[in-house]
Scaffold this motif. Structure first.
Motif, short mmCIF file in Angstrom:
data_model
loop_
_atom_site.label_atom_id
_atom_site.label_comp_id
_atom_site.label_asym_id
_atom_site.label_seq_id
_atom_site.Cartn_x
_atom_site.Cartn_y
_atom_site.Cartn_z
N ARG A 11 0.70 -1.12 -0.01
CA ARG A 11 0.03 -0.06 0.18
C ARG A 11 1.00 1.13 0.00
O ARG A 11 1.73 1.46 0.90
CB ARG A 11 -0.90 -0.07 1.25
N GLU A 12 0.78 2.09 -1.11
CA GLU A 12 1.57 3.25 -1.15
C GLU A 12 0.54 4.35 -1.73
O GLU A 12 -0.14 3.98 -2.66
CB GLU A 12 2.64 3.34 -2.17
N ASN A 13 0.40 5.32 -1.30
CA ASN A 13 -0.18 6.70 -1.98
C ASN A 13 0.43 6.86 -3.22
O ASN A 13 1.52 7.24 -3.31
CB ASN A 13 -0.40 7.78 -0.83
N ASN A 14 -0.54 7.60 -4.07
CA ASN A 14 -0.17 8.11 -5.42
C ASN A 14 0.53 7.21 -6.21
O ASN A 14 1.56 7.42 -6.93
CB ASN A 14 0.66 9.35 -5.21
N HIS A 38 -3.01 1.24 -4.53
CA HIS A 38 -3.72 2.17 -4.18
C HIS A 38 -4.94 1.47 -3.55
O HIS A 38 -6.03 2.31 -3.16
CB HIS A 38 -4.07 2.87 -5.30
N ASN A 40 -6.22 -1.14 -0.19
CA ASN A 40 -5.69 -1.83 1.15
C ASN A 40 -5.85 -3.38 0.90
O ASN A 40 -6.77 -3.83 0.19
CB ASN A 40 -6.78 -1.72 2.31
N ASN A 63 -1.89 -4.68 4.01
CA ASN A 63 -1.22 -3.79 3.14
C ASN A 63 0.33 -4.16 3.07
O ASN A 63 0.93 -3.62 1.85
CB ASN A 63 -1.22 -2.34 3.96
#
Length: 176
Positions: A11-14, A38, A40, A63
């Motif tokens: 799980r990583e933003n962007n 993007h 979970n 995640n």
């Protein structure tokens, strides 16, 4: 059917990194189980007639999981999508009833993104009445080669063509 996947997206933003196991009946008709950076945990996609639904787990427990087995079963109109963290205990994340999907499908896997080199291994295909525990005793599927620009249509055999005696696929012979 199951496959082991290493270096799954976390799980990583962007980020849009994705690794998926695919039950494919056409570009607009498929189901997938995998991980998407993007979402979970583990995620499923159901796309039918140009309409897709993506669903990720609500809990954040998975995640950071980067290795797992992904599995799918199709029995009649029922399609289930599952994962296992140890190859023995399986968790269902998708259960679909689809009377129009049919039995003329392909099984595949794919990955894309910017930061990962995903590895798919231990690909196994069984019959609809086999459990994942029974599938674990089946020989691993192998292919003698991969599709190249000169042989773009190399495919593993369809599940209905697989027997215990046939566990390898050969590339087509070159014509002169």
């Amino acid at each position: 059917t199951s496959v082991k996947v290493d270096n799954l997206p976390v799980r990583e933003n962007n980020k849009w990194d994705t690794a998926s196991f695919i039950l494919y009946n056409g570009d607009d008709d498929y189901y997938t189980i995998g991980k998407k950076s993007h979402y979970n945990g583990f995620a499923t996609v159901k796309e039918r007639t140009q309409s897709a639904t993506e669903t990720g787990e609500s809990a954040t427990t998975n995640n950071n999981v980067s290795s797992a087995w992904l599995g799918m079963t199709k029995v009649g109109d029922q399609i289930t999508l599952d994962y296992s963290l140890n190859g023995e205990t399986w968790t269902m994340v998708g259960n679909f009833t689809d009377s129009t999907f049919g039995n003329n499908y392909r099984i595949g896997f794919g990955a894309w993104g910017t930061t990962r080199k995903v590895t798919f291994s231990e690909f196994k295909v069984g019959t609809a009445d086999q459990s994942y525990a029974q599938l674990s005793t089946v020989d691993i599927m192998t292919a003698a080669g991969a599709a190249t620009p000169d042989t773009p249509d190399v495919e593993l055999p369809k599940p209905s063509e697989i027997s215990p005696e046939r566990t390898e696929t050969s590339l087509p012979e070159e014509s002169s």
